[in-house]
Scaffold this motif. Structure first.
Motif, PDB file in Angstrom:
ATOM      1  N   ILE A 129       0.844  -1.195   0.000  1.00 20.92           N
ATOM      2  CA  ILE A 129       0.000   0.000   0.000  1.00 20.92           C
ATOM      3  C   ILE A 129       0.880   1.245   0.000  1.00 20.92           C
ATOM      4  N   GLY A 130       0.555   2.200  -0.855  1.00 17.47           N
ATOM      5  CA  GLY A 130       1.334   3.424  -0.963  1.00 17.47           C
ATOM      6  C   GLY A 130       2.397   3.373  -2.037  1.00 17.47           C
ATOM      7  N   ALA A 131       2.502   2.238  -2.730  1.00 15.12           N
ATOM      8  CA  ALA A 131       3.436   2.105  -3.859  1.00 15.12           C
ATOM      9  C   ALA A 131       4.855   2.502  -3.473  1.00 15.12           C
ATOM     10  N   GLY A 132       5.274   2.083  -2.274  1.00 14.26           N
ATOM     11  CA  GLY A 132       6.636   2.346  -1.828  1.00 14.26           C
ATOM     12  C   GLY A 132       6.803   3.663  -1.110  1.00 14.26           C
ATOM     13  N   ALA A 133       5.784   4.534  -1.159  1.00 10.85           N
ATOM     14  CA  ALA A 133       5.900   5.832  -0.504  1.00 10.85           C
ATOM     15  C   ALA A 133       5.716   5.718   1.002  1.00 10.85           C
ATOM     16  N   LEU A 134       5.005   4.690   1.462  1.00 12.55           N
ATOM     17  CA  LEU A 134       4.751   4.501   2.877  1.00 12.55           C
ATOM     18  C   LEU A 134       5.688   3.426   3.421  1.00 12.55           C
ATOM     19  N   THR A 135       6.245   3.664   4.587  1.00 14.69           N
ATOM     20  CA  THR A 135       7.201   2.741   5.192  1.00 14.69           C
ATOM     21  C   THR A 135       6.497   1.831   6.194  1.00 14.69           C
ATOM     22  N   VAL A 136       7.209   0.774   6.590  1.00 21.53           N
ATOM     23  CA  VAL A 136       6.658  -0.153   7.585  1.00 21.53           C
ATOM     24  C   VAL A 136       6.367   0.559   8.906  1.00 21.53           C
ATOM     25  N   PRO A 137       7.266   1.423   9.434  1.00 20.60           N
ATOM     26  CA  PRO A 137       6.906   2.145  10.658  1.00 20.60           C
ATOM     27  C   PRO A 137       5.637   2.973  10.509  1.00 20.60           C
ATOM     28  N   LEU A 264       4.783   4.151  21.736  1.00 24.29           N
ATOM     29  CA  LEU A 264       5.929   3.313  22.088  1.00 24.29           C
ATOM     30  C   LEU A 264       5.772   1.896  21.541  1.00 24.29           C
ATOM     31  N   THR A 265       4.579   1.331  21.700  1.00 17.10           N
ATOM     32  CA  THR A 265       4.360  -0.039  21.232  1.00 17.10           C
ATOM     33  C   THR A 265       4.460  -0.129  19.723  1.00 17.10           C
ATOM     34  N   ALA A 266       3.870   0.838  19.018  1.00 15.48           N
ATOM     35  CA  ALA A 266       3.936   0.826  17.554  1.00 15.48           C
ATOM     36  C   ALA A 266       5.374   0.939  17.067  1.00 15.48           C
ATOM     37  N   THR A 267       6.176   1.750  17.733  1.00 15.12           N
ATOM     38  CA  THR A 267       7.586   1.883  17.341  1.00 15.12           C
ATOM     39  C   THR A 267       8.313   0.561  17.507  1.00 15.12           C
ATOM     40  N   VAL A 268       8.111  -0.101  18.639  1.00 11.12           N
ATOM     41  CA  VAL A 268       8.773  -1.386  18.877  1.00 11.12           C
ATOM     42  C   VAL A 268       8.315  -2.424  17.862  1.00 11.12           C
ATOM     43  N   VAL A 269       7.003  -2.526  17.646  1.00 14.58           N
ATOM     44  CA  VAL A 269       6.478  -3.518  16.706  1.00 14.58           C
ATOM     45  C   VAL A 269       6.990  -3.268  15.298  1.00 14.58           C
ATOM     46  N   SER A 270       7.067  -2.012  14.879  1.00 19.46           N
ATOM     47  CA  SER A 270       7.507  -1.707  13.517  1.00 19.46           C
ATOM     48  C   SER A 270       8.945  -2.118  13.273  1.00 19.46           C
ATOM     49  N   ILE A 271       9.751  -2.191  14.340  1.00 17.33           N
ATOM     50  CA  ILE A 271      11.174  -2.509  14.180  1.00 17.33           C
ATOM     51  C   ILE A 271      11.464  -3.976  14.447  1.00 17.33           C
ATOM     52  N   VAL A 272      10.933  -4.509  15.555  1.00 15.10           N
ATOM     53  CA  VAL A 272      11.318  -5.868  15.969  1.00 15.10           C
ATOM     54  C   VAL A 272      10.157  -6.849  15.979  1.00 15.10           C
ATOM     55  N   GLY A 273       8.935  -6.405  15.673  1.00 13.65           N
ATOM     56  CA  GLY A 273       7.794  -7.301  15.721  1.00 13.65           C
ATOM     57  C   GLY A 273       7.201  -7.356  17.118  1.00 13.65           C
TER      58      GLY A 273
END
Length: 350
Positions: A129-137, A264-273
């Motif tokens: 989604i976002g055609a590469g413009a949107l990142t996983v975080p 805080l939780t979203a940041t952790v999940v976006s990086i390490v799951g």
């Protein structure tokens, strides 16, 4: 028999003064970080580490094997830094939620925030989604915000209150976990599915210094806000009515701190799951040592959470030769018995 007086610097209900605990935790964190850098499939020496740090931080130009320097700086040191930040963030969330909800079993994933963040991240990974413009975080933040909104609306519609927030969080977790499973099952390739399943259990394998640049400032911001609201959290321990009578704006503080735990939780999940049990176990252990005052508890939990996650990462690389276990497996192996012990103690306390 008379009760022994608390140690100097310790408050009633604590085993150790905050200063002593901070010192011991800092030493333990440095020791765990040293183990994270030195231990692994490819052996490196203390001299290699010293030369690498001298070259990277001071520009000394010391002789060191380029492969070893790359492993130390780009892989192991950045990985240890992210693990420490993630553990601190999750422990802060646990301490905050246990006070807000007055529930000793509250932890960062109770409100469905982790499940929502996982869904948002997986949508970016699999659906593009976002055609590469949107990142996983960004996807994780959006998913966490959506889950937080869903839980808030559901709890408010059901009449509010701590019990309804918890029930709404359980419903939100189930909903977003189902959405994640549906996306993976219907749209992911076999290779993507394997990678996502490993990531969802918690993985530090792909982290690098840009991830530290995201995790560290967010963790510091969360720590600062939580410490700023420490006295309000102390008031919440006596109930919302008591907190309001002490001058706490209950509604504003609750929304502010719930949003902080979502960030805080979203940041952790976006990086390490998704890594469980850190936010549940660490605040209880620290509360036993430094006492229930949240000014002490939050700082102590951040340090202890960092130590726990770095040590768990080291174990994840050493338990099975030639394999790296998901870090969530290690935290669960230690956290599940602690969870059972907490339940047992709560039953005895009735």
């Amino acid at each position: 028999m008379s009760r022994a007086a608390p140690r100097p610097g310790a408050r009633p209900g604590s085993v150790l003064g905050l200063g002593a605990f901070v010192l011991l935790s800092t030493v333990a964190l440095l020791a765990a970080a040293a183990g994270a850098i030195l231990l692994g499939e490819i052996p490196v020496t203390v001299q290699d580490v010293a030369a690498t740090l001298g070259n990277r931080l001071l520009g000394l130009g010391l002789a060191v094997d380029p492969i070893h320097e790359g492993i130390i700086w780009h892989y192991r040191l950045s990985r240890a830094a992210v693990a420490g930040c993630a553990g601190a963030s999750l422990a802060i969330c646990g301490a905050v939620l246990q006070a807000l909800l007055r529930n000793p079993l509250a932890e960062p994933y109770l409100l469905g925030i982790s499940a929502g963040a996982s869904t948002g991240a997986v949508m970016i990974m699999v659906l593009g989604i976002g055609a590469g413009a949107l990142t996983v975080p960004f996807g994780a933040f959006a998913g966490a915000g959506l889950a937080f909104g869903f839980v808030a609306v559901l709890a408010f519609g059901a009449g509010g209150g701590t019990e309804r927030i918890i029930l709404a969080g359980i419903a939100g977790s189930q909903l977003f976990n189902a959405a994640t499973s549906f996306i993976v099952t219907s749209s992911a390739s076999a290779e993507q599915t394997r990678g996502i399943m490993f990531w969802l259990l918690g993985s530090l394998g792909g982290v690098r210094w840009p991830d530290v640049g995201l995790a560290f400032p967010v963790m510091l911001f969360g720590l600062a806000v939580a410490l700023y609201r420490a006295r309000a959290l102390d008031a919440f321990a006596f109930g919302e009515d008591a907190a309001a009578s002490l001058g706490v704006n209950v509604a504003r503080v609750r929304v502010e701190l719930f949003a902080l735990t979502a960030l805080l939780t979203a940041t952790v999940v976006s990086i390490v799951g998704a890594v469980g049990f850190v936010g549940l176990v660490i605040p209880h252990a620290v509360r036993f040592i430094v006492g229930p005052s949240h000014g002490r508890l939050i700082l102590g939990s951040a340090l202890a959470g960092g130590v726990f996650m770095v040590a768990a990462d080291v174990l994840s690389r050493l338990v099975l030769p030639g394999q790296v276990l998901p870090i969530g497996v290690i935290t669960a192996l230690f956290g599940a018995p602690a969870f059972a012990f907490i339940l047992w103690r709560s039953r005895r306390g009735r």
